[in-house]
Scaffold this motif. Structure first.
Motif, PDB file in Angstrom:
ATOM      1  N   ARG A 140      -3.250   7.672 -14.406  1.00  0.00           N
ATOM      2  CA  ARG A 140      -4.543   7.733 -14.093  1.00  0.00           C
ATOM      3  C   ARG A 140      -4.587   8.132 -12.465  1.00  0.00           C
ATOM      4  O   ARG A 140      -5.151   8.700 -11.747  1.00  0.00           O
ATOM      5  N   SER A 141      -3.506   6.962 -11.404  1.00  0.00           N
ATOM      6  CA  SER A 141      -3.703   7.275 -10.528  1.00  0.00           C
ATOM      7  C   SER A 141      -3.305   8.130 -10.188  1.00  0.00           C
ATOM      8  O   SER A 141      -3.132   9.176  -8.913  1.00  0.00           O
ATOM      9  N   ARG A 152      -4.136   5.971  -4.934  1.00  0.00           N
ATOM     10  CA  ARG A 152      -4.607   5.292  -4.355  1.00  0.00           C
ATOM     11  C   ARG A 152      -4.033   4.146  -5.572  1.00  0.00           C
ATOM     12  O   ARG A 152      -4.494   4.184  -6.841  1.00  0.00           O
ATOM     13  N   CYS A 153      -3.192   3.104  -5.344  1.00  0.00           N
ATOM     14  CA  CYS A 153      -2.321   1.945  -5.848  1.00  0.00           C
ATOM     15  C   CYS A 153      -3.254   1.335  -6.165  1.00  0.00           C
ATOM     16  O   CYS A 153      -4.420   0.381  -5.616  1.00  0.00           O
ATOM     17  N   PRO A 154      -3.356   0.918  -7.867  1.00  0.00           N
ATOM     18  CA  PRO A 154      -4.888  -0.035  -7.922  1.00  0.00           C
ATOM     19  C   PRO A 154      -4.278  -1.924  -7.912  1.00  0.00           C
ATOM     20  O   PRO A 154      -2.495  -2.097  -7.689  1.00  0.00           O
ATOM     21  N   PRO A 155      -4.725  -2.560  -7.395  1.00  0.00           N
ATOM     22  CA  PRO A 155      -4.259  -3.679  -7.423  1.00  0.00           C
ATOM     23  C   PRO A 155      -3.764  -4.370  -8.174  1.00  0.00           C
ATOM     24  O   PRO A 155      -2.552  -5.709  -7.531  1.00  0.00           O
ATOM     25  N   GLN A 181      -3.415  -1.355  -0.860  1.00  0.00           N
ATOM     26  CA  GLN A 181      -3.887  -3.006   0.012  1.00  0.00           C
ATOM     27  C   GLN A 181      -2.731  -3.599   0.585  1.00  0.00           C
ATOM     28  O   GLN A 181      -2.824  -4.309   1.614  1.00  0.00           O
ATOM     29  N   ASN A 182      -1.668  -3.641  -0.076  1.00  0.00           N
ATOM     30  CA  ASN A 182      -0.602  -4.311   0.071  1.00  0.00           C
ATOM     31  C   ASN A 182       0.158  -3.604   0.794  1.00  0.00           C
ATOM     32  O   ASN A 182       1.607  -3.035   0.473  1.00  0.00           O
ATOM     33  N   LEU A 183      -0.241  -3.997   1.791  1.00  0.00           N
ATOM     34  CA  LEU A 183       0.910  -3.127   3.151  1.00  0.00           C
ATOM     35  C   LEU A 183       2.584  -3.098   3.437  1.00  0.00           C
ATOM     36  O   LEU A 183       3.472  -2.825   3.629  1.00  0.00           O
ATOM     37  N   ARG A 184       2.396  -4.613   3.053  1.00  0.00           N
ATOM     38  CA  ARG A 184       3.939  -5.261   3.135  1.00  0.00           C
ATOM     39  C   ARG A 184       5.001  -4.356   2.204  1.00  0.00           C
ATOM     40  O   ARG A 184       5.421  -3.535   2.118  1.00  0.00           O
ATOM     41  N   GLY A 185       4.277  -4.224   1.146  1.00  0.00           N
ATOM     42  CA  GLY A 185       4.911  -3.498  -0.112  1.00  0.00           C
ATOM     43  C   GLY A 185       5.093  -1.980   0.178  1.00  0.00           C
ATOM     44  O   GLY A 185       6.036  -1.110   0.090  1.00  0.00           O
TER      45      GLY A 185
END
Length: 405
Positions: A140-141, A152-155, A181-185
């Motif tokens: 879906r993303s 947009r990556c889901p949380p 949201q997870n910039l490190r990943g």
């Protein structure tokens, strides 16, 4: 005579208008305008008139669609659903317009539904089952990329899982298309992709020529040490350093030295070399001698040279096909008469049986005779003392039987 007042006239007029309203509503658009009362200003009558107009248009549209379907020999529902397809991913159905895939022909879905070729075939229900192993939330993303060019990556979804799905569906995974949201990943995955592309350049421009040099010498493995651009190697020809690798080669590249500084980059480089068919790959950091510092004289006149060592990354790889057979020596198989098995040596000898199965007694014809030794009497020694004399075997008197024999 009956006199009718003005109030009564208004009552009768309203009654006549209400009786004529059904016939007015069933008339056409032009006829309805003929009976329209321009003097009224009621909001309720305007709302009812708009509602009747919308109902009339919907009925006319449905009749037109039905006539078109009958003319083509298909039903109205088929005409309405011709422009959409159903995708089944992770037991979840997605009804989409295939036109959104044609705008991205380099992706897998763009090639499947936008090329005009019969690449995919629907199931019995007319649905397309695809993307096995990808969750419905991730798919879906990814559909957002075809609609708005952004994912947009889901949380609840890891960046690595989204990356693997994008690689499978041939969707670009970069900073322009991914929001997370997870910039490190996200930065970790972007660094892996950048490291792969960078090492491909190093492999073609700097490493492959050295591997060719080793292959032209007849070697089937290569050991390369990465030095800095300003590193100098000055070895004494008479006293060279003791190297672990016999044919070690060097390449001066500060950029590659900084690249191998990270463990993650070394893992990416190792995977690239594996994908290219190489084996016995080792990457790490070792000490490499650069120049001679001083010479010591050992006792006996032997010289000992001390070199300056620097820590530099290295790459070791092999393209040998029969590495297991190269170090194997084929000895001629000769049947040995000696007992090489310890268990057989300590086991009881095998019994020989006669024709009836009875064991044959192999007796020794001349058994070894043990001669008696003449011991001195115990009374000559002190009580409790142990006799510690030495027996002279040369002075033992011979046996009479042996003399006669």
């Amino acid at each position: 005579m009956f006199w009718i007042s003005s109030n009564d006239c208004l009552v009768y007029f309203n009654f006549i208008v209400q009786c004529l309203l059904p016939s007015i509503s069933m008339a056409g658009a032009s006829e309805r305008h003929l009976y329209q009362n321009n003097d009224t200003s009621s909001d309720t009558e305007d709302y009812n008139d708009d509602r009747r107009r919308r109902v009339f248009k919907n009925r006319m549209r449905s009749r037109v669609m039905q006539n078109v379907g009958q003319a083509k020999g298909i039903s109205c529902n088929t005409v309405a659903s011709e422009d959409r397809i159903t995708l089944v991913v992770d037991n979840t159905r997605f009804v989409v317009d295939p036109a959104i895939f044609t705008a991205h022909p380099n992706t897998m879905l763009g090639r499947m539904f936008g090329s005009g070729l019969d690449i995919t075939h629907p199931n019995d229900r007319g649905e397309f089952e695809l993307a096995e192993g990808i969750s419905a939330m991730v798919f879906r993303s990814i559909l957002e990329f075809y609609k708005g060019g952004m994912i947009r990556c889901p949380p609840t979804v890891s960046v690595q899982e989204l990356r693997e799905a994008c690689d499978y569906l041939l969707v670009p995974f970069d900073a322009q298309t991914i929001r997370c949201q997870n910039l490190r990943g996200l930065l970790h995955e972007l660094s892996n992709e950048g490291a792969r592309c960078q090492f491909e350049v190093f492999l073609e421009d700097l490493i492959l020529p050295l591997m060719v040099n080793s292959a032209e010498r007849g070697d089937r493995e290569c050991h390369i040490v990465v030095l800095l651009d300003d590193d100098t190697v000055d070895w004494d020809e008479e006293y060279p350093p003791q190297m672990g690798e016999e044919h070690s080669q060097t390449v001066n590249s500060t950029t590659m030295y900084r690249f191998f500084k990270y463990i993650e980059n070394r893992d990416v480089a190792k995977q690239v070399l594996k994908d290219r068919g190489l084996k016995k790959i080792r990457l790490g950091i070792e000490g490499y001698p650069t120049y001679k510092e001083k010479v010591r004289k050992r006792p006996g006149g032997r010289a000992e040279v001390i070199y300056n060592y620097v820590q530099r990354p290295f790459i070791h790889m092999s393209w040998e096909k029969e590495e297991a057979k190269s170090r194997h020596v084929d000895f001629q198989c000769v049947k040995s008469k000696s007992v090489t098995n310890l268990a057989e040596a300590t086991a009881d000898p095998a019994l020989e049986l006669d024709s009836r199965g009875n064991p044959i007694n192999n007796t020794i014809s001349d058994p070894i005779q043990i001669l008696p030794l003449e011991m001195p009497p115990m009374g000559d020694h002190e009580e409790g003392a142990v006799w510690g004399g030495i027996i002279d075997l040369d002075n033992v008197p011979p046996d009479e039987n042996q003399l006669n024999g």
